[in-house]
Design an enzyme around this catalytic site. Sequence first.
Site, PDB file in Angstrom:
ATOM      1  N   ASN A   1      32.954   7.081  32.284  1.00 32.79           N
ATOM      2  CA  ASN A   1      34.398   7.288  32.407  1.00 32.79           C
ATOM      3  C   ASN A   1      34.731   7.848  33.775  1.00 32.79           C
ATOM      4  O   ASN A   1      34.777   7.145  34.762  1.00 32.79           O
ATOM      5  CB  ASN A   1      34.887   8.193  31.278  1.00 32.79           C
ATOM      6  CG  ASN A   1      36.305   8.679  31.486  1.00 32.79           C
ATOM      7  OD1 ASN A   1      37.166   7.892  31.873  1.00 32.79           O
ATOM      8  ND2 ASN A   1      36.557   9.960  31.300  1.00 32.79           N
ATOM      9  N   GLU A   2      34.889   9.163  33.818  1.00 34.99           N
ATOM     10  CA  GLU A   2      35.373   9.806  35.041  1.00 34.99           C
ATOM     11  C   GLU A   2      34.196  10.582  35.601  1.00 34.99           C
ATOM     12  O   GLU A   2      34.133  11.788  35.457  1.00 34.99           O
ATOM     13  CB  GLU A   2      36.506  10.731  34.613  1.00 34.99           C
ATOM     14  CG  GLU A   2      37.513  11.047  35.631  1.00 34.99           C
ATOM     15  CD  GLU A   2      38.631  11.858  35.007  1.00 34.99           C
ATOM     16  OE1 GLU A   2      38.375  12.951  34.460  1.00 34.99           O
ATOM     17  OE2 GLU A   2      39.781  11.403  35.066  1.00 34.99           O
TER      18      GLU A   2
ATOM     19  N   CYS B   1      37.394  11.127  28.461  1.00 34.68           N
ATOM     20  CA  CYS B   1      36.288  12.093  28.332  1.00 34.68           C
ATOM     21  C   CYS B   1      35.571  11.939  26.998  1.00 34.68           C
ATOM     22  O   CYS B   1      34.413  12.337  26.848  1.00 34.68           O
ATOM     23  CB  CYS B   1      36.818  13.513  28.465  1.00 34.68           C
ATOM     24  SG  CYS B   1      37.479  13.857  30.083  1.00 34.68           S
TER      25      CYS B   1
ATOM     26  N   GLU C   1      42.851   6.660  23.948  1.00 33.56           N
ATOM     27  CA  GLU C   1      41.827   7.691  23.761  1.00 33.56           C
ATOM     28  C   GLU C   1      42.249   8.555  22.580  1.00 33.56           C
ATOM     29  O   GLU C   1      43.432   8.840  22.395  1.00 33.56           O
ATOM     30  CB  GLU C   1      41.710   8.567  25.016  1.00 33.56           C
ATOM     31  CG  GLU C   1      40.739   9.723  24.784  1.00 33.56           C
ATOM     32  CD  GLU C   1      40.310  10.441  26.048  1.00 33.56           C
ATOM     33  OE1 GLU C   1      41.100  10.477  27.008  1.00 33.56           O
ATOM     34  OE2 GLU C   1      39.186  10.975  26.051  1.00 33.56           O
TER      35      GLU C   1
HETATM   36  O1  AHR Z   1      43.684  11.231  29.665  1.00 32.58           O
HETATM   37  C1  AHR Z   1      43.129  12.478  29.451  1.00 32.58           C
HETATM   38  C2  AHR Z   1      41.842  12.682  30.220  1.00 32.58           C
HETATM   39  O2  AHR Z   1      42.075  12.676  31.589  1.00 32.58           O
HETATM   40  C3  AHR Z   1      40.801  11.633  30.049  1.00 32.58           C
HETATM   41  O3  AHR Z   1      40.048  11.829  28.933  1.00 32.58           O
HETATM   42  C4  AHR Z   1      39.960  11.765  31.265  1.00 32.58           C
HETATM   43  O4  AHR Z   1      39.393  10.551  31.665  1.00 32.58           O
HETATM   44  C5  AHR Z   1      40.894  12.366  32.287  1.00 32.58           C
HETATM   45  O5  AHR Z   1      40.380  13.518  32.813  1.00 32.58           O
END
Ligand code: AHR
Length: 657
Positions: free
Chosen positions: A375-376, A241, A47
Amino acid sequence: MKPTRLFSALFAILTTLSAGAADNTFDINIKKTGAPIQSTMYGIFFEDINYAADGGLYAELVKNRSFEFPNALQGWKIFGRVEVRDDGPFERNPHYVRLSDPGHAHKHTGLDNEGFFGIGIKRGETYRFSVWARADRPVTLRIELVNTASMGENHYVCQQRLTVDSKDWKKYQVTLRPSQTLGKANMRIFMETRDGASVDLEHISLFPTDTWKGREGGLRKDLAQALADLHPGIFRFPGGCIVEGTDLETRYNWKNTVGPVENRPLNENRWEYTFPHRFYPDYFQSYGLGFFEFFQLSEDIGAEPLPIVSCGLACQFQNNDINAHVPVDQLDPYIQDALDLIEFANGPITSTWGKVRADMGHPEPFNLKYIGIGNEQWDALYPERLEPFIKAIRKAYPNIKIVGSSGPNSEGDQFDYLWPEMKRLGADLVDEHFYRPYNWFLNQGTRYDGYDRKGPKVFAGEYACHASGRKWNHYYASLLEAAFMTGLERNADIVHMATYAPLFAHVEGWQWRPDLIWYDNLNSFRTVSWFVQQLYSQYRGQNVLTLTMGGKPVAGQEGQNGLFASAVRDGKHIYIKVANTSEQAQDISLNFTGLKKKENVKGVKRICLKSDKLYEDNSIDTPDNITPEEEPFDSEGQSFTVTIEPLSFCIYIISAE
Ligand code: AHR
């Protein structure tokens, strides 16, 4: 007494007390082959956080090379007559600068770039400067790398002249050979021609010529090598994110990241406003490292690519308002982006997106097998958006495996809600995230033992041990990750992928710790967690073997003396991974069952991570502070005893011909 010293003393005493410690007998059935371990089991997750892309893996040394930052001259210092214009040759990056004669014999025109925390250059290496330029009549530029800290004769580290002689936009380049190694040089462009001349400059770039695989405009070699050396089986990208964006506008749109780099539009980085400790409005994504490069890197390092696309939800941490997200009935363009991505990766060169890939130099498909949607994400907002994606992908590409999310937490309401939802929707894998403290890692050794074997597989997509009050990389946290990972391995029938997070961090640009690989502008180092990941990957094995103590998995359970262990078979070899999280050296009887009367197994070697520097790690200055050590190990028989040091992780390599 300081904790480290106290520990050293304890270590010395307890090591001598090792003989006669509790009776730990591991029964390892080496004839009964268990579940296959997927080639995707251990991987990496990239990322663009902590300056992982621009200023990191992407080897570009010029910041704001296309003058597209909201402050068009951010990263640049100008002198003389420099004007920013916006009718340049690249539609999606229209800004450029015009340098003109300042009109007085004692004045000069030019500009300096500061790079990312300075520009790192090495004596003896070469750097390719390039620029798109035009001029009504020939204009000579002097391209210089300068040592801003020195005003004497050492100020100029190298100089080259370049004459712009085309009235139309054209790419020019020269090679620079610095005479000094500097972590924080600047790059200067000095206009030598006077007499009322002017010259237009766009996409001003500087790369080392020695990049990963020697690719022009490629990746920083030491950082890409650190990925290759992990032998990853899966490569998840581009986030995190960052996939979601601070808002929908700034989400990661893969289509903006392919084609000629000059025309990839700039995006604001989701992590831009998250630095409490530095001036921040300068974290953008040039997308020089884009989806083509991610696929290419996956291929280079032998990992299956796993791209993640936006599901129409802007980062839920940053957006409570339902209106920040795409309404379910307006998701079609997002779903089309996912379908087009699969075509970009796998489609024939006659297809629209397959042709884009081919035009970029890769006519063969990238053989994409997995895609992640969102993603999350959490709440009903997510499954209701995921559902139409799944339907469309299944219809067009029934063989592509789809990864869904279980939210940001390793347990709790959202997790309990989302897992059944992922089953209902038929996700192939569910991505779990856990940045958790010491105790969590110590208590999760049996986490996957009770998972439903008929549901989706597990992707431990982001995890790291985060000690409260010690949010930096340190040995003890890495040891607990190693201990926990025995549980991943033991459950390889259901856990098919695992990736530590985050991957990269610039020592001057991080906003999240701990991270796997750190660097400055010249050097990088691999953390102890990196070595844990590498050991697991290198000794992944092909099949799980049953390893028990008193009939139970060795997972830090009550009465197990802080031991965690797993075993795998790899052809003629058996790898036994043991983490001793206790502060005592322990004797362990390795008892191999399933052998015929005269059959024996033989120790080959053992590789251990051990240290009494619990709160230390490697660093730029001491990259080898804590690294695995190989030791001979020559026991032979059906059963033998080994001693494992306190707070250590070892892999025993055993030959079972
Ligand atoms: O790894 C950092 C962040 O942690 C990522 O962007 C997200 O998916 C998680 O909250």
